[in-house]
Design an enzyme around this catalytic site. Sequence first.
Site, PDB file in Angstrom:
ATOM      1  N   MET B   1       0.837  -1.196   0.000  1.00 11.13           N
ATOM      2  CA  MET B   1       0.000   0.000   0.000  1.00 11.13           C
ATOM      3  C   MET B   1       0.876   1.251   0.000  1.00 11.13           C
ATOM      4  O   MET B   1       1.964   1.257   0.553  1.00 11.13           O
ATOM      5  CB  MET B   1      -0.880   0.020   1.251  1.00 11.13           C
ATOM      6  CG  MET B   1      -1.815  -1.170   1.370  1.00 11.13           C
ATOM      7  SD  MET B   1      -3.181  -1.088   0.208  1.00 11.13           S
ATOM      8  CE  MET B   1      -4.284   0.037   1.054  1.00 11.13           C
ATOM      9  N   CYS B   2       0.362   2.281  -0.571  1.00 11.99           N
ATOM     10  CA  CYS B   2       1.075   3.564  -0.601  1.00 11.99           C
ATOM     11  C   CYS B   2       0.859   4.290   0.723  1.00 11.99           C
ATOM     12  O   CYS B   2       0.135   3.838   1.587  1.00 11.99           O
ATOM     13  CB  CYS B   2       0.518   4.440  -1.714  1.00 11.99           C
ATOM     14  SG  CYS B   2       0.549   3.632  -3.306  1.00 11.99           S
ATOM     15  N   GLN B   3       1.510   5.428   0.854  1.00 10.45           N
ATOM     16  CA  GLN B   3       1.243   6.274   2.015  1.00 10.45           C
ATOM     17  C   GLN B   3       0.994   7.712   1.559  1.00 10.45           C
ATOM     18  O   GLN B   3       1.576   8.170   0.571  1.00 10.45           O
ATOM     19  CB  GLN B   3       2.401   6.216   3.013  1.00 10.45           C
ATOM     20  CG  GLN B   3       2.506   4.840   3.686  1.00 10.45           C
ATOM     21  CD  GLN B   3       3.063   4.886   5.104  1.00 10.45           C
ATOM     22  OE1 GLN B   3       3.289   5.951   5.668  1.00 10.45           O
ATOM     23  NE2 GLN B   3       3.266   3.716   5.684  1.00 10.45           N
ATOM     24  N   ASN B 108      -4.580   6.402  -1.623  1.00  7.45           N
ATOM     25  CA  ASN B 108      -4.009   5.186  -1.022  1.00  7.45           C
ATOM     26  C   ASN B 108      -5.125   4.155  -0.985  1.00  7.45           C
ATOM     27  O   ASN B 108      -6.218   4.444  -0.485  1.00  7.45           O
ATOM     28  CB  ASN B 108      -3.493   5.521   0.388  1.00  7.45           C
ATOM     29  CG  ASN B 108      -3.473   4.301   1.306  1.00  7.45           C
ATOM     30  OD1 ASN B 108      -4.127   4.298   2.336  1.00  7.45           O
ATOM     31  ND2 ASN B 108      -2.755   3.283   0.926  1.00  7.45           N
ATOM     32  N   TYR B 282      -1.718   1.132  -7.078  1.00  6.52           N
ATOM     33  CA  TYR B 282      -1.226   1.986  -5.992  1.00  6.52           C
ATOM     34  C   TYR B 282      -0.570   3.236  -6.517  1.00  6.52           C
ATOM     35  O   TYR B 282       0.092   3.917  -5.783  1.00  6.52           O
ATOM     36  CB  TYR B 282      -0.260   1.190  -5.099  1.00  6.52           C
ATOM     37  CG  TYR B 282      -0.933  -0.030  -4.523  1.00  6.52           C
ATOM     38  CD1 TYR B 282      -1.679   0.060  -3.358  1.00  6.52           C
ATOM     39  CD2 TYR B 282      -0.870  -1.235  -5.189  1.00  6.52           C
ATOM     40  CE1 TYR B 282      -2.323  -1.050  -2.843  1.00  6.52           C
ATOM     41  CE2 TYR B 282      -1.518  -2.346  -4.678  1.00  6.52           C
ATOM     42  CZ  TYR B 282      -2.240  -2.255  -3.509  1.00  6.52           C
ATOM     43  OH  TYR B 282      -2.882  -3.355  -3.003  1.00  6.52           O
TER      44      TYR B 282
END
Lengths: 282, 282
Positions: B1-3, B108, B282
Site C-alpha cells: 500500500m502507498c502512504q 491510497n 497503488y
Amino acid sequence: MCQLLGMNCATPTDITFSFRGFSQRAGITSDHSDGFGIAFFEDKACRLFVDNQSAVESPIAEFIRNYPIKSRNVIAHIRKATQGKITLENSHPFVRELWGRQWIFAHNGDLHHFHPRLSARFTPVGNTDSEWAFCYVLDQLVQRFGYVEPTLEQISEALTQIAPSIAEYGTFNFCLSNGQALFSYATSKLHWLVRAYPFKPARLIDLDVEVDFSTVTTVEDRVAIITTEPLTQNEAWTAYVPGELIVFKNGQPVQRSVTHVQRLKREQENPALIRKTKADQY
Amino acid sequence: MCQLLGMNCATPTDITFSFRGFSQRAGITSDHSDGFGIAFFEDKACRLFVDNQSAVESPIAEFIRNYPIKSRNVIAHIRKATQGKITLENSHPFVRELWGRQWIFAHNGDLHHFHPRLSARFTPVGNTDSEWAFCYVLDQLVQRFGYVEPTLEQISEALTQIAPSIAEYGTFNFCLSNGQALFSYATSKLHWLVRAYPFKPARLIDLDVEVDFSTVTTVEDRVAIITTEPLTQNEAWTAYVPGELIVFKNGQPVQRSVTHVQRLKREQENPALIRKTKADQY
C-alpha cells in the site's frame, strides 16, 4: 521579452548543455530574471518545474543544470515581466490535459485586445495573455476534433489556421508539445537547428563551455533545438520566417508551413489603440 | 500500500520536518520505494514534483528535503507498486485544472471493477484506478455545478456523496486540494493532528530528529497534518473513522462527516470476483 527553448529528439536526451547557456540569460548575459520554467515529457506525462525566482538564482534551476533528465520533448522559458505580478500562476510553461495526454505551452511576445470567449473547458489559472492563448488553442482543437484524438498531421493542419488567427493580435512565438511532437510557431523571432550524425563540437555563446557531441552520442541520436536567440557560436541556426509553423518529430522538422498574418486593421490605423489588456504580458 | 501526507495551514509553512520523516518510509523504515510525488500550492497554482525513483534515492526528493518551500496546502505520496509499471504517468499526486484552479489528488488503496464512464472532460494519462477515480470525482463536480465555481461548502457536500460511491469499489483513502482547502477521506487508514499555539516539541518516529515548534512559529501559525501512519511519537494523532470526510481550512478541520459505505454485494457474496482491474493499483 521572454525567451523560449525547445528540444525534440529521436532518443531520450538531456538538455543540460543548452539549458546552462540559456539560463545565463536570466541575469548574467541578459535580464530575463523574472522566473523560469522547464517541462520534460516522459511519454504522455511530463515533469514540470517552475519558479518565480530567476533561472540564475533559483535552487530549482541550479538543480536542473546538474541533474540530467532525459526526455524526447522539452520546453523551457525564462521570463522578463514588464507588467504584472511575478507569481507562480503566471510562470510558463503552462500545462493542461487533453485526450489523455499532458500538453505544454510557452509563449514569447504579447497580444493586444486578445480576449476571445473560452468554453470553460480550459480556464486560465493566472492572468497572462499567454495562458489565455493556450486555453484558446486547446479549445479550438476540441471544437474541431471533439474528444476523438486526431493525428499529428490533423493537429498541425489545425494549428496553421489557429496560430495566425491569434497572431493577428500581436507577437506570437510559441512552443507547444503533447509528448509526441513539438509544434513551434513564430511571428518575430525563433531559431532552430538539428544536431545529427556525424556530430561535431558546439560552443555556447553565453558561457565558456564547449561539448564535443561526437563523444557523447550514437548514430541513432538526433536532436532539434528551438530557441529565441542562437545558443552556440559555431553552429548554423536557421531563423523562422514570420508566420512559420514548424513541427518537429524524432529530432527533425516533419512539417514546415508559412501562413500570412493579418494584423488588426484598427491597430495599424491607430497605434494609440494598442494597449496591454492583461496584467502580465510576458 | 502507498502512504499519503497532507498539510493545510493558516500561514505559508514549510513541510521539510514532516517530509523528512515521511520519506524515510520509501526504503529505510518501510518499503514504499516505487516513486514519489509532492505538490505545493501557491494560491490557485501549484508546483508538482514527481519521480519514479524512491523518495530515499531520488535527487528530486533530496532537493525537497533541503529546500523549504512554503505553502498553505501540500499533498505528498510515496508509492509501493504491487502491480503495473513504475512510470511517471502513474505517479501521484495527479493534477488537473478546473474552474481556473489547479486540483491535486493522491490516493491510497485499491478499487476493484471501478471503471465508470468518463465524460472525456477529464481523461486519465496513466493507467491507475487512482487517476480514474480522480477524473471521476472532477467529472461529478462538473456534472453537479457546471462551469460556475461552487463554494467550498458545496464542494464538501458533493464529496460526501461522491466519495462513498467510489468507496463501494474498494479501499479509498485520499487527499484532494484546490489550493483553498484540503479535502481528505478514509475508508481504512488515515490520521490527523493540528499544531497550534502554544507549540511544543515534536519528535519523528522514522528519524532521530526533534523540532521545538515553539521556537520557529508565531501565534498566527496553525498547521494540520494528515498522514497514513502517525509521523511523530509524542503528539496525539486522531484516526479517521471509516467513511469519514474531513475538510481542512486555515490549519484546522472545518467540516467532519461520516457516511456509510455500501460494499458491492457481489464481492461480499463471492470474494473470488475481486480482481485488480487496472494495471497499477497503488
